[in-house]
Scaffold this active site. Sequence first.
Site, PDB file in Angstrom:
ATOM      1  N   GLY A 110      -4.869   8.296  -0.235  1.00 44.87           N
ATOM      2  CA  GLY A 110      -4.289   6.962  -0.250  1.00 44.87           C
ATOM      3  C   GLY A 110      -4.899   6.098   0.838  1.00 44.87           C
ATOM      4  CB  SER A 111      -3.510   3.166   2.592  1.00 47.64           C
ATOM      5  OG  SER A 111      -3.290   2.409   1.418  1.00 47.64           O
TER       6      SER A 111
END
Length: 486
Positions: free
Chosen positions: A215-216
Amino acid sequence: MTRYIRHAAAFCALLLIALLINATRVQVFQADSLDANQANRRNAIVRFAQPRGDIMVDGRPVTGSKDTGEQLRYERTYKNGPLYAPVTGFASQVYGTTFLENAEDDILSGTDPMLAPLPLWNDITRAQNPGGKVETTIKAPVQQAAYAGLGGKRGAVVALEPSTGKILALVSAPSYDPERLSGTRRAVADTWAELNGSSAKPMLNRAIRQTYPPGSTFKVVTAAAALDSGAVTDPDAPTKSPNPYTLPGTSTQLTNEVDGCTNASLRYAFQWSCNTVFAKLGVDTGLGPMLGTARNFGFNDGGLKIPSSVAASNFDTSMDKAQLGLSAIGQYDTRTTPLQMAMVSAAVANGGSVKSPHLVDRTTTDDGDVVDTEGAKSLHQAMNPGTAAQLREMMTQVVDEGTGTNAAIPGVTVGGKTGTAQHGIDNSGTPYAWFVSWAQADDDPEPSVAVAVVVEDAAADRGDISGGGSAAPIAKAVMEAAIRAR
């Protein structure tokens, strides 16, 4: 009569020669194969005839041996077994060894020739050395904070010392008690079946053997690639990023969960985790620089050992622009171990240098003589030192006033990056919550700990899962424990 005696003597001599030839064949040419034959229990009897050496944490053993008086005499015991299982693994008479019990088996079992008082001593005397000791880099308070922070939720925590690569904590949950696999009783087989049949996979070491979409948190890598390649020269300049952003060659549009991402600067996009900015940034940077930077951080390395083997983290080597845009925000086929993300955070904290992560500080004989030591080793330079300094500023802002405020520690400089990773068919699975961070106390010249946390809580409501909410508080507790223990 004399002729019959001569014939009988010759025949006896032939029998003696045949006997000697057969003995030579068995004892010399077939010795290795007979020694390795599974039907030969002598090796197992000898192996378990003496106590096994101990695995140490903070100078204290977290393992032991119990005399059962049976044929396979000594069984392995564990102190706080579930807490240290991802570190020690198990040593079973029936199912073999895993993790440190496996990687350092020669030392622990006493078979390493370096344990002998003199070269070739054991070959001459046929003696068996007492098992040696394995002193780990783990800090007990840090390990305990990570284990308590997960609280039984599925996930993992890794804490590193950025300047050396020492692993301060290695936790995987849910865990199990490796002592239940010691011995040859029926209960051992029942435990094996129970652990392997569990949907929670308690014997899976999620910290080093499971990969997740990051993810981020992967935006740390994307930002490093963009800054190093020159795709971004000023982190405060607008990035000309539309909102929503249409992935190249598709009709798929990316959006954001926060306002202000249209044409946002790299600094703002990092602080508030703008997907549109970073997806376009990955495309603008290009596959070559993105792949090179990911490799320098440690992605696609199938040979990493700590000394147990580590699953390779993946960044695809061939992608179209749409796939590259998704990969730049930690989605598509990008997958990573928690250890790898701790290495990413540690590299930022250490001026861009990636140190080789290791779990063993040194090995010794049973009476403390050093056999081998493990020093700090550099793997790669992940980014320029100037880029690392810029990323440290941006990660600090994430914690001070961005998505990672739950990781803030009074009197300590903390940098971090949140991540909420989608997965499953059409992203239908409960997201994974990520947080990567580092911490530097005011009286320290450099950051003393880097942490990666992933939480995969299938029982939680989708809306309650976030890196800042679910993972950041765990990282905070781990960093606090590491600073106190330094």
